[in-house]
Design a protein around this motif. Sequence first.
Motif, mmCIF file in Angstrom:
data_model
loop_
_atom_site.group_PDB
_atom_site.id
_atom_site.type_symbol
_atom_site.label_atom_id
_atom_site.label_comp_id
_atom_site.label_asym_id
_atom_site.label_seq_id
_atom_site.Cartn_x
_atom_site.Cartn_y
_atom_site.Cartn_z
ATOM 1 N N ILE A 96 -36.586 -5.724 -56.248
ATOM 2 C CA ILE A 96 -36.496 -4.432 -56.937
ATOM 3 C C ILE A 96 -35.922 -3.370 -55.999
ATOM 4 O O ILE A 96 -35.120 -2.520 -56.420
ATOM 5 C CB ILE A 96 -37.876 -3.996 -57.468
ATOM 6 C CG1 ILE A 96 -38.295 -4.906 -58.621
ATOM 7 C CG2 ILE A 96 -37.852 -2.535 -57.923
ATOM 8 C CD1 ILE A 96 -39.710 -4.659 -59.128
ATOM 9 N N ILE A 97 -36.317 -3.429 -54.721
ATOM 10 C CA ILE A 97 -35.757 -2.493 -53.728
ATOM 11 C C ILE A 97 -34.232 -2.639 -53.682
ATOM 12 O O ILE A 97 -33.499 -1.644 -53.631
ATOM 13 C CB ILE A 97 -36.370 -2.747 -52.335
ATOM 14 C CG1 ILE A 97 -37.827 -2.312 -52.308
ATOM 15 C CG2 ILE A 97 -35.578 -2.001 -51.250
ATOM 16 C CD1 ILE A 97 -38.571 -2.681 -51.039
ATOM 17 N N GLY A 98 -33.757 -3.884 -53.704
ATOM 18 C CA GLY A 98 -32.314 -4.123 -53.712
ATOM 19 C C GLY A 98 -31.651 -3.557 -54.949
ATOM 20 O O GLY A 98 -30.575 -2.942 -54.871
ATOM 21 N N LEU A 99 -32.290 -3.743 -56.108
ATOM 22 C CA LEU A 99 -31.750 -3.196 -57.356
ATOM 23 C C LEU A 99 -31.679 -1.673 -57.317
ATOM 24 O O LEU A 99 -30.684 -1.078 -57.741
ATOM 25 C CB LEU A 99 -32.629 -3.636 -58.534
ATOM 26 C CG LEU A 99 -32.494 -5.087 -59.002
ATOM 27 C CD1 LEU A 99 -33.584 -5.419 -60.021
ATOM 28 C CD2 LEU A 99 -31.117 -5.339 -59.606
ATOM 29 N N VAL A 100 -32.736 -1.055 -56.798
ATOM 30 C CA VAL A 100 -32.779 0.412 -56.715
ATOM 31 C C VAL A 100 -31.704 0.935 -55.766
ATOM 32 O O VAL A 100 -31.034 1.937 -56.053
ATOM 33 C CB VAL A 100 -34.177 0.897 -56.261
ATOM 34 C CG1 VAL A 100 -34.164 2.398 -55.969
ATOM 35 C CG2 VAL A 100 -35.218 0.579 -57.332
ATOM 36 N N ALA A 101 -31.521 0.239 -54.629
ATOM 37 C CA ALA A 101 -30.475 0.644 -53.680
ATOM 38 C C ALA A 101 -29.099 0.557 -54.324
ATOM 39 O O ALA A 101 -28.254 1.439 -54.141
ATOM 40 C CB ALA A 101 -30.533 -0.238 -52.429
ATOM 41 N N GLY A 102 -28.871 -0.516 -55.106
ATOM 42 C CA GLY A 102 -27.602 -0.653 -55.809
ATOM 43 C C GLY A 102 -27.411 0.424 -56.859
ATOM 44 O O GLY A 102 -26.316 0.983 -57.005
ATOM 45 N N ALA A 103 -28.493 0.748 -57.593
ATOM 46 C CA ALA A 103 -28.425 1.808 -58.604
ATOM 47 C C ALA A 103 -28.164 3.158 -57.947
ATOM 48 O O ALA A 103 -27.446 4.006 -58.503
ATOM 49 C CB ALA A 103 -29.730 1.847 -59.402
ATOM 50 N N PHE A 104 -28.743 3.358 -56.773
ATOM 51 C CA PHE A 104 -28.529 4.593 -56.013
ATOM 52 C C PHE A 104 -27.044 4.750 -55.680
ATOM 53 O O PHE A 104 -26.457 5.823 -55.876
ATOM 54 C CB PHE A 104 -29.373 4.538 -54.738
ATOM 55 C CG PHE A 104 -29.288 5.765 -53.869
ATOM 56 C CD1 PHE A 104 -29.980 6.921 -54.205
ATOM 57 C CD2 PHE A 104 -28.535 5.762 -52.703
ATOM 58 C CE1 PHE A 104 -29.913 8.061 -53.401
ATOM 59 C CE2 PHE A 104 -28.466 6.888 -51.890
ATOM 60 C CZ PHE A 104 -29.152 8.036 -52.243
ATOM 61 N N ASN A 105 -26.443 3.657 -55.187
ATOM 62 C CA ASN A 105 -24.999 3.695 -54.908
ATOM 63 C C ASN A 105 -24.205 3.968 -56.177
ATOM 64 O O ASN A 105 -23.298 4.809 -56.201
ATOM 65 C CB ASN A 105 -24.545 2.358 -54.303
ATOM 66 C CG ASN A 105 -24.936 2.199 -52.844
ATOM 67 O OD1 ASN A 105 -25.019 3.177 -52.106
ATOM 68 N ND2 ASN A 105 -25.168 0.966 -52.427
ATOM 69 N N GLY A 106 -24.560 3.256 -57.252
ATOM 70 C CA GLY A 106 -23.836 3.404 -58.508
ATOM 71 C C GLY A 106 -23.922 4.804 -59.082
ATOM 72 O O GLY A 106 -22.947 5.320 -59.631
ATOM 73 N N PHE A 107 -25.089 5.449 -58.938
ATOM 74 C CA PHE A 107 -25.263 6.791 -59.488
ATOM 75 C C PHE A 107 -24.297 7.786 -58.859
ATOM 76 O O PHE A 107 -23.599 8.530 -59.560
ATOM 77 C CB PHE A 107 -26.709 7.257 -59.269
ATOM 78 C CG PHE A 107 -26.944 8.683 -59.697
ATOM 79 C CD1 PHE A 107 -27.159 8.989 -61.024
ATOM 80 C CD2 PHE A 107 -26.926 9.721 -58.765
ATOM 81 C CE1 PHE A 107 -27.366 10.316 -61.425
ATOM 82 C CE2 PHE A 107 -27.128 11.031 -59.149
ATOM 83 C CZ PHE A 107 -27.349 11.329 -60.483
ATOM 84 N N PHE A 108 -24.262 7.823 -57.533
ATOM 85 C CA PHE A 108 -23.417 8.812 -56.855
ATOM 86 C C PHE A 108 -21.929 8.489 -56.998
ATOM 87 O O PHE A 108 -21.089 9.393 -57.027
ATOM 88 C CB PHE A 108 -23.809 8.920 -55.387
ATOM 89 C CG PHE A 108 -25.081 9.680 -55.158
ATOM 90 C CD1 PHE A 108 -25.069 11.062 -55.055
ATOM 91 C CD2 PHE A 108 -26.297 9.020 -55.090
ATOM 92 C CE1 PHE A 108 -26.248 11.786 -54.867
ATOM 93 C CE2 PHE A 108 -27.479 9.721 -54.907
ATOM 94 C CZ PHE A 108 -27.464 11.102 -54.797
ATOM 95 N N ILE A 109 -21.608 7.206 -57.089
ATOM 96 C CA ILE A 109 -20.211 6.816 -57.297
ATOM 97 C C ILE A 109 -19.761 7.197 -58.707
ATOM 98 O O ILE A 109 -18.673 7.741 -58.911
ATOM 99 C CB ILE A 109 -20.038 5.308 -57.061
ATOM 100 C CG1 ILE A 109 -20.212 4.982 -55.575
ATOM 101 C CG2 ILE A 109 -18.668 4.827 -57.547
ATOM 102 C CD1 ILE A 109 -20.316 3.495 -55.270
#
Length: 316
Positions: A96-109
């Motif tokens: 889940i931490i990995g998913l959240v980190a990916g979502a974090f990147n996706g949000f700002f991009i």
Amino acid sequence: MKKRIDLSRFGVFIAWIVLIIIFSVGNPAFLKRSNIFTILRQTSIVGVCSVGMTFVILTGGMDLSVGSIIGVGCVAGALMMSNGIPIPIAIIIVLIIGLVAGAFNGFFINELGIAPIIMTLGTMTTLRGIAYLLCNGFAVYGIPESYKIIGQGYVGLIPVPVIIMLICFMIGWFILNKTSFGREIYGIGGNVEAARLSGVNVKFVIYKVYMFAGLLNALAGLILMARVNSGQPSSGEGYEMDVITGCVLGGVSISGGEGNILGVLIGVLMMGTLANGMVLLDISEFWQKFVKGIVLILAVSLDKIVQRSKQRAAEK
């Protein structure tokens, strides 16, 4: 276009075979079964990450947070397991931490339009800091013996990490070649405006791509933690370079829209062979870094030359 991609993959395969011959002549121990399994085990972690990176690069993006997600996953997983949290729950939380980190990147991009390479560079630095803060800079021990099988176990003669890597590649191949999501990824990388006009929800696809990459990076962290039997805050440092190089060597265009997951597997194996062979030949670590950097530069340069030749051909 298809012929060019196949030829590129075939050329990397030939280069890989040549490397094997050179290293086996330089040190006969290179072809021993134990060393071959060592190469495969070492390659497995980079290989798992390369599947996610392939998806990212195919959309025209980039993810430099690979190693830091691995590091956070290692430390977080080790802390939970050493404090008595059941292994399945710890694994789920790390993923889940990995998913959240990916979502974090996706949000700002997606929402702020930050360039992927800049955004993921910031995430890389931030998460590396979090990895050190979680353990105060000290390695975390006390991982249950039963968990080590993920990084050190075998199924028959095949190391468990290699099996996990191959499963990830099979899933990646299926998604890219047999699903509408895969077609959307290629479409966005080829021409994002054309994809948007054809009805593709570009933002949603970008979110899913970076979350998928984050998930696989976290999985790689879990494998590495089991392999070294500890949670090291420095785990994964520099892995993004090997992952990107393996993808580009495997024929994934740095501009997006072109690439083959099977070619990436060959590119990753080539990088693993190169690293292991240089160690066996007792080549200095400084020269190893130099060689890896040159390989990445040459791979990207070749990709740019191919893309320019295609543009010229299209203009004619």
